[in-house]
Write a protein that holds these residues in place. Structure first.
Motif, PDB file in Angstrom:
ATOM      1  N   SER A 367      48.229  32.813  32.846  1.00  0.00           N
ATOM      2  CA  SER A 367      47.816  31.467  33.579  1.00  0.00           C
ATOM      3  C   SER A 367      48.830  31.081  34.686  1.00  0.00           C
ATOM      4  O   SER A 367      48.928  29.973  35.110  1.00  0.00           O
ATOM      5  CB  SER A 367      47.509  30.298  32.953  1.00  0.00           C
ATOM      6  N   ALA A 368      49.750  31.970  35.045  1.00  0.00           N
ATOM      7  CA  ALA A 368      50.681  31.689  36.260  1.00  0.00           C
ATOM      8  C   ALA A 368      49.894  31.621  37.569  1.00  0.00           C
ATOM      9  O   ALA A 368      50.454  31.001  38.566  1.00  0.00           O
ATOM     10  CB  ALA A 368      51.873  32.419  36.209  1.00  0.00           C
ATOM     11  N   LEU A 369      49.093  32.698  37.692  1.00  0.00           N
ATOM     12  CA  LEU A 369      48.240  32.946  39.134  1.00  0.00           C
ATOM     13  C   LEU A 369      47.055  32.603  39.308  1.00  0.00           C
ATOM     14  O   LEU A 369      46.371  33.212  38.046  1.00  0.00           O
ATOM     15  CB  LEU A 369      48.672  34.191  39.673  1.00  0.00           C
ATOM     16  N   ILE A 370      46.407  32.204  40.131  1.00  0.00           N
ATOM     17  CA  ILE A 370      44.969  31.992  40.280  1.00  0.00           C
ATOM     18  C   ILE A 370      44.437  32.928  41.505  1.00  0.00           C
ATOM     19  O   ILE A 370      44.944  33.013  42.587  1.00  0.00           O
ATOM     20  CB  ILE A 370      44.800  30.648  40.571  1.00  0.00           C
ATOM     21  N   TYR A 371      43.352  33.687  41.356  1.00  0.00           N
ATOM     22  CA  TYR A 371      42.676  34.578  42.189  1.00  0.00           C
ATOM     23  C   TYR A 371      41.462  33.932  42.820  1.00  0.00           C
ATOM     24  O   TYR A 371      40.562  33.795  41.953  1.00  0.00           O
ATOM     25  CB  TYR A 371      42.281  36.148  41.721  1.00  0.00           C
ATOM     26  N   VAL A 372      41.520  33.728  44.064  1.00  0.00           N
ATOM     27  CA  VAL A 372      40.399  33.011  44.662  1.00  0.00           C
ATOM     28  C   VAL A 372      39.936  33.652  45.634  1.00  0.00           C
ATOM     29  O   VAL A 372      40.670  34.193  46.723  1.00  0.00           O
ATOM     30  CB  VAL A 372      40.794  31.654  45.175  1.00  0.00           C
ATOM     31  N   PRO A 373      38.519  33.940  45.768  1.00  0.00           N
ATOM     32  CA  PRO A 373      38.038  34.566  46.977  1.00  0.00           C
ATOM     33  C   PRO A 373      37.851  33.599  48.191  1.00  0.00           C
ATOM     34  O   PRO A 373      37.239  32.627  48.004  1.00  0.00           O
ATOM     35  CB  PRO A 373      36.550  35.175  46.447  1.00  0.00           C
ATOM     36  N   CYS A 374      38.555  34.025  49.299  1.00  0.00           N
ATOM     37  CA  CYS A 374      38.687  33.169  50.358  1.00  0.00           C
ATOM     38  C   CYS A 374      37.958  34.185  51.404  1.00  0.00           C
ATOM     39  O   CYS A 374      38.718  34.958  52.286  1.00  0.00           O
ATOM     40  CB  CYS A 374      39.960  32.631  50.841  1.00  0.00           C
ATOM     41  N   MET A 375      36.652  34.050  51.911  1.00  0.00           N
ATOM     42  CA  MET A 375      35.809  34.913  52.824  1.00  0.00           C
ATOM     43  C   MET A 375      36.270  36.399  52.572  1.00  0.00           C
ATOM     44  O   MET A 375      35.994  37.130  51.592  1.00  0.00           O
ATOM     45  CB  MET A 375      36.355  34.401  54.224  1.00  0.00           C
ATOM     46  N   THR A 376      36.941  36.926  53.565  1.00  0.00           N
ATOM     47  CA  THR A 376      37.174  38.471  53.249  1.00  0.00           C
ATOM     48  C   THR A 376      38.324  38.986  52.564  1.00  0.00           C
ATOM     49  O   THR A 376      38.694  39.828  52.623  1.00  0.00           O
ATOM     50  CB  THR A 376      37.293  39.084  54.821  1.00  0.00           C
ATOM     51  N   SER A 377      39.128  37.654  52.051  1.00  0.00           N
ATOM     52  CA  SER A 377      40.262  38.213  51.397  1.00  0.00           C
ATOM     53  C   SER A 377      40.484  37.490  50.105  1.00  0.00           C
ATOM     54  O   SER A 377      39.566  36.321  49.675  1.00  0.00           O
ATOM     55  CB  SER A 377      41.490  37.588  52.244  1.00  0.00           C
ATOM     56  N   ILE A 378      41.434  37.624  49.316  1.00  0.00           N
ATOM     57  CA  ILE A 378      41.562  37.304  48.138  1.00  0.00           C
ATOM     58  C   ILE A 378      42.736  36.636  47.900  1.00  0.00           C
ATOM     59  O   ILE A 378      44.064  37.347  48.303  1.00  0.00           O
ATOM     60  CB  ILE A 378      41.472  38.155  46.752  1.00  0.00           C
ATOM     61  N   LYS A 379      43.056  35.281  47.707  1.00  0.00           N
ATOM     62  CA  LYS A 379      44.373  34.563  47.674  1.00  0.00           C
ATOM     63  C   LYS A 379      44.885  34.428  46.120  1.00  0.00           C
ATOM     64  O   LYS A 379      44.122  34.065  45.186  1.00  0.00           O
ATOM     65  CB  LYS A 379      44.556  33.411  48.118  1.00  0.00           C
ATOM     66  N   ALA A 380      46.268  34.887  46.027  1.00  0.00           N
ATOM     67  CA  ALA A 380      46.597  34.568  44.720  1.00  0.00           C
ATOM     68  C   ALA A 380      47.642  33.431  44.818  1.00  0.00           C
ATOM     69  O   ALA A 380      48.517  33.355  45.539  1.00  0.00           O
ATOM     70  CB  ALA A 380      47.477  35.825  44.153  1.00  0.00           C
ATOM     71  N   LEU A 381      47.200  32.241  44.122  1.00  0.00           N
ATOM     72  CA  LEU A 381      47.883  31.076  44.198  1.00  0.00           C
ATOM     73  C   LEU A 381      48.639  30.837  42.916  1.00  0.00           C
ATOM     74  O   LEU A 381      48.035  31.041  41.841  1.00  0.00           O
ATOM     75  CB  LEU A 381      46.980  29.936  44.430  1.00  0.00           C
ATOM     76  N   GLU A 382      49.697  30.176  43.107  1.00  0.00           N
ATOM     77  CA  GLU A 382      50.698  29.789  41.976  1.00  0.00           C
ATOM     78  C   GLU A 382      50.150  28.209  41.396  1.00  0.00           C
ATOM     79  O   GLU A 382      49.654  27.525  42.172  1.00  0.00           O
ATOM     80  CB  GLU A 382      52.016  29.681  42.434  1.00  0.00           C
ATOM     81  N   MET A 383      49.813  28.528  40.072  1.00  0.00           N
ATOM     82  CA  MET A 383      48.927  27.386  39.589  1.00  0.00           C
ATOM     83  C   MET A 383      49.577  26.063  39.835  1.00  0.00           C
ATOM     84  O   MET A 383      49.049  24.888  40.045  1.00  0.00           O
ATOM     85  CB  MET A 383      48.804  27.606  38.198  1.00  0.00           C
ATOM     86  N   TRP A 384      50.856  25.780  39.462  1.00  0.00           N
ATOM     87  CA  TRP A 384      51.520  24.428  39.491  1.00  0.00           C
ATOM     88  C   TRP A 384      52.274  24.017  41.156  1.00  0.00           C
ATOM     89  O   TRP A 384      52.451  22.876  41.112  1.00  0.00           O
ATOM     90  CB  TRP A 384      52.411  24.406  38.386  1.00  0.00           C
ATOM     91  N   SER A 385      52.432  25.014  41.806  1.00  0.00           N
ATOM     92  CA  SER A 385      52.921  24.829  43.048  1.00  0.00           C
ATOM     93  C   SER A 385      52.066  24.722  43.959  1.00  0.00           C
ATOM     94  O   SER A 385      52.215  24.060  45.169  1.00  0.00           O
ATOM     95  CB  SER A 385      54.253  25.654  43.410  1.00  0.00           C
ATOM     96  N   GLY A 386      50.925  25.497  43.788  1.00  0.00           N
ATOM     97  CA  GLY A 386      50.039  25.826  45.077  1.00  0.00           C
ATOM     98  C   GLY A 386      49.932  26.466  46.009  1.00  0.00           C
ATOM     99  O   GLY A 386      49.273  26.671  46.936  1.00  0.00           O
ATOM    100  N   ARG A 387      51.416  27.106  45.930  1.00  0.00           N
ATOM    101  CA  ARG A 387      51.590  28.224  47.066  1.00  0.00           C
ATOM    102  C   ARG A 387      50.869  29.256  47.164  1.00  0.00           C
ATOM    103  O   ARG A 387      50.656  29.886  45.876  1.00  0.00           O
ATOM    104  CB  ARG A 387      53.085  28.290  47.139  1.00  0.00           C
ATOM    105  N   THR A 388      50.695  29.941  48.109  1.00  0.00           N
ATOM    106  CA  THR A 388      50.091  31.503  48.068  1.00  0.00           C
ATOM    107  C   THR A 388      51.088  32.385  47.690  1.00  0.00           C
ATOM    108  O   THR A 388      52.094  32.729  48.804  1.00  0.00           O
ATOM    109  CB  THR A 388      49.583  31.595  49.696  1.00  0.00           C
ATOM    110  N   SER A 389      51.030  33.008  46.847  1.00  0.00           N
ATOM    111  CA  SER A 389      51.783  34.081  46.286  1.00  0.00           C
ATOM    112  C   SER A 389      51.605  35.505  46.981  1.00  0.00           C
ATOM    113  O   SER A 389      52.509  36.083  47.534  1.00  0.00           O
ATOM    114  CB  SER A 389      52.003  34.115  44.782  1.00  0.00           C
ATOM    115  N   MET A 390      50.417  35.772  47.100  1.00  0.00           N
ATOM    116  CA  MET A 390      49.825  37.101  47.780  1.00  0.00           C
ATOM    117  C   MET A 390      48.757  36.754  48.252  1.00  0.00           C
ATOM    118  O   MET A 390      47.686  36.100  47.845  1.00  0.00           O
ATOM    119  CB  MET A 390      49.951  38.240  46.858  1.00  0.00           C
ATOM    120  N   THR A 391      48.354  37.615  49.347  1.00  0.00           N
ATOM    121  CA  THR A 391      46.857  37.783  49.965  1.00  0.00           C
ATOM    122  C   THR A 391      46.461  39.086  50.086  1.00  0.00           C
ATOM    123  O   THR A 391      47.195  39.971  50.431  1.00  0.00           O
ATOM    124  CB  THR A 391      47.121  37.050  51.495  1.00  0.00           C
ATOM    125  N   PHE A 392      45.404  39.349  49.250  1.00  0.00           N
ATOM    126  CA  PHE A 392      45.004  40.719  49.283  1.00  0.00           C
ATOM    127  C   PHE A 392      43.702  41.055  50.359  1.00  0.00           C
ATOM    128  O   PHE A 392      42.739  40.134  50.240  1.00  0.00           O
ATOM    129  CB  PHE A 392      44.314  41.116  48.161  1.00  0.00           C
TER     130      PHE A 392
END
Length: 490
Positions: A367-392
């Motif tokens: 539960s450290a990262l959240i994977y969210v579909p954002c149009m043509t990409s997928i963002k991996a967000l840190e759960m408690w800081s909200g920062r974008t860790s990776m963008t696929f």
């Protein structure tokens, strides 16, 4: 990695901590896999993905052309590129040609949580089908009052076999596989239900998100929702730990005990002045008890509370059952504390989310990262800081769904481009080797299982692969400009 291995061998790291570190390293190195390829038979957008919860081996997909397919993500069907790329073709596919198959788009496809003998699909043709995996035939179907947006089954259920269905209708319907009938309906939303998820801590709790912007919690054993989330009720960050809460309660108890004498004096004065004081205190205590017994979902002020300014398009409960993630058509992602029902105010920033259809969120196993579909990409967000860790980035059109496999630490994504992409941890594992005052990186690439013994020459990520000399034809290759190669026999 090798440092952790050495610490584990020396006993400086506990087994669970070692496994957690390895998983974290693998999750942090996710990238588009160049060694695993899923060949889809779908001719429409991929709307739903799920890996079975029992073996973690079979991937189920549902598409807008009315077809559903199953793949074996661990055993490939064939190889390409000199055995470097593993092709995973579908084991079977069900489409419009199958008897009682869906005529329109499949919006949701889920596995039966107990085993892989059954799977469930929901479609825009107003039907929910329960399929037998072995015969690829429909064994039970349920006629719904409108388009089916989402279906869900509890992974903890031991006393019921219910499918929760969210449709265009304002009511949530529960379908019983064992009897083939509807058990009951849950009323409270003022518009269609676009997203839902079962609690991971209780088999009786269901979470639903509607097009009215409301998120409701239901106990399916009783009528009415017992909690409606309100975005205006907030708390900063995660809930305080248990010890801190206990300490604060102790301070409050001490404060009350210190002022007990004065309070008792005022109470006795009220009793002596008028006999109605005792009745007033008892009635106020009765009102407080009565307020606690009421359902927040049945109260008018809570009934109209909203979690998003628009439809709730995605819901995901964390593995520990303590927090809830929600995505809305207002392009906002929110994190909720389930116990307090408050918005934790984590700033994920404004994101480009699809507004016309549901999206499928995913969470890593810790539960450290959240994977969210954002149009043509997928963002991996840190759960408690909200920062974008990776963008696929790899899809050509909008991404509809993603699923994280905790067994292999792999991410699967489906898109409108009809493709299913695999995001795997980096194949090469690096260790630092001291060679005098110089350090060099060594990458080991494991061979596919069907190739047998091979030799690998490598340095700094460059490698040349060949079979044993006695089993292969003569070949020539150039090693100009490369030095200090090593050889490993697999």
């Amino acid at each position: 990695m090798w440092k952790e291995v050495g610490d584990r061998e020396a006993g400086r790291i506990r087994p669970r901590s070692f496994a957690s570190r390895i998983r974290s390293h693998r999750v942090a190195s996710l990238q588009l896999s160049n060694r695993k390829d899923i060949v889809t038979p779908h001719r429409g957008a991929v709307n739903s993905l799920q890996v079975d919860l029992t073996e973690g081996r079979y991937l189920l997909s549902g598409a807008s052309d009315g077809s559903a397919a199953v793949y074996d993500v661990q055993c490939p069907t064939d190889y390409e590129g000199a055995g470097l790329v593993a092709k995973h073709r579908h084991l079977f596919v069900v489409d419009k040609q199958v008897e009682y198959g869906h005529k329109y788009a499949i919006s949701s496809a889920i596995w039966y949580p107990i085993d892989t003998g059954l799977f469930v699909t929901g479609s825009f043709d107003h039907y929910i089908n329960v399929w037998d995996t072995n015969t690829t035939q429909v064994v039970i179907n349920f006629k719904m009052p409108g388009k089916v947006y989402r279906t869900a089954m509890s992974s903890l259920a031991t006393s019921h076999m219910l499918i929760a269905a969210g449709t265009e209708d304002v009511q949530v319907r529960l379908c019983d596989i064992s009897s083939g009938a509807f058990t009951h309906t849950l009323s409270g939303h003022r518009d269609g239900i676009m997203s839902m998820d079962w609690s991971t801590s209780s088999e009786w709790v269901l979470v639903t998100g509607g097009c009215d912007g409301a998120i409701r919690f239901w106990d399916i054993r009783r009528a009415g929702s017992f909690l409606v989330l309100d975005q205006s009720q907030t708390q900063f960050g995660r809930r305080p730990p248990l010890l801190e809460k206990t300490f604060m309660k102790g301070l409050e108890t001490r404060a009350l005990s210190s002022g007990q004498s004065s309070a008792n004096g005022r109470a006795t004065q009220k009793k002596t002045n008028s006999g109605s004081g005792v009745k007033h205190l008892s009635s106020s205590r009765y009102l407080r008890k009565g307020a606690q017994r009421l359902h927040p979902g049945m109260m008018s002020s809570h009934s109209r509370a909203t979690a998003h300014y628009g439809a709730v398009t995605g819901l995901k409960v964390t593995a520990d059952g303590m927090y809830l993630l929600s995505a809305g058509s207002d392009s906002r992602l929110r994190l909720w504390d389930i116990e307090s029902g408050c918005n934790t105010l984590v700033n994920f920033g404004a994101m480009r989310l699809q507004t016309g259809k549901p999206i499928q969120l995913a969470v890593s196993d810790d539960s450290a990262l959240i994977y969210v579909p954002c149009m043509t990409s997928i963002k991996a967000l840190e759960m408690w800081s909200g920062r974008t860790s990776m963008t696929f980035r790899g899809h050509y059109e909008s991404v509809n769904c993603c699923w994280f496999s905790p067994q292999d630490q792999e991410l699967y994504t489906g898109s409108n481009d009809r493709q299913i992409l695999v995001w795997s941890p980096s194949v090469s594992y690096s260790e630092e080797v001291d060679d005098g005052n110089r350090k060099e990186q060594i990458s080991v690439v494991p061979p596919p299982p069907h190739l047998g013994r091979r030799s690998v020459l490598w340095r700094l990520g460059f490698f040349v692969e060949f079979r044993e000399i006695e089993t292969c034809k003569p070949f020539n290759f150039c090693l100009e400009g490369l030095e200090e190669f090593r050889r490993i026999q697999f």
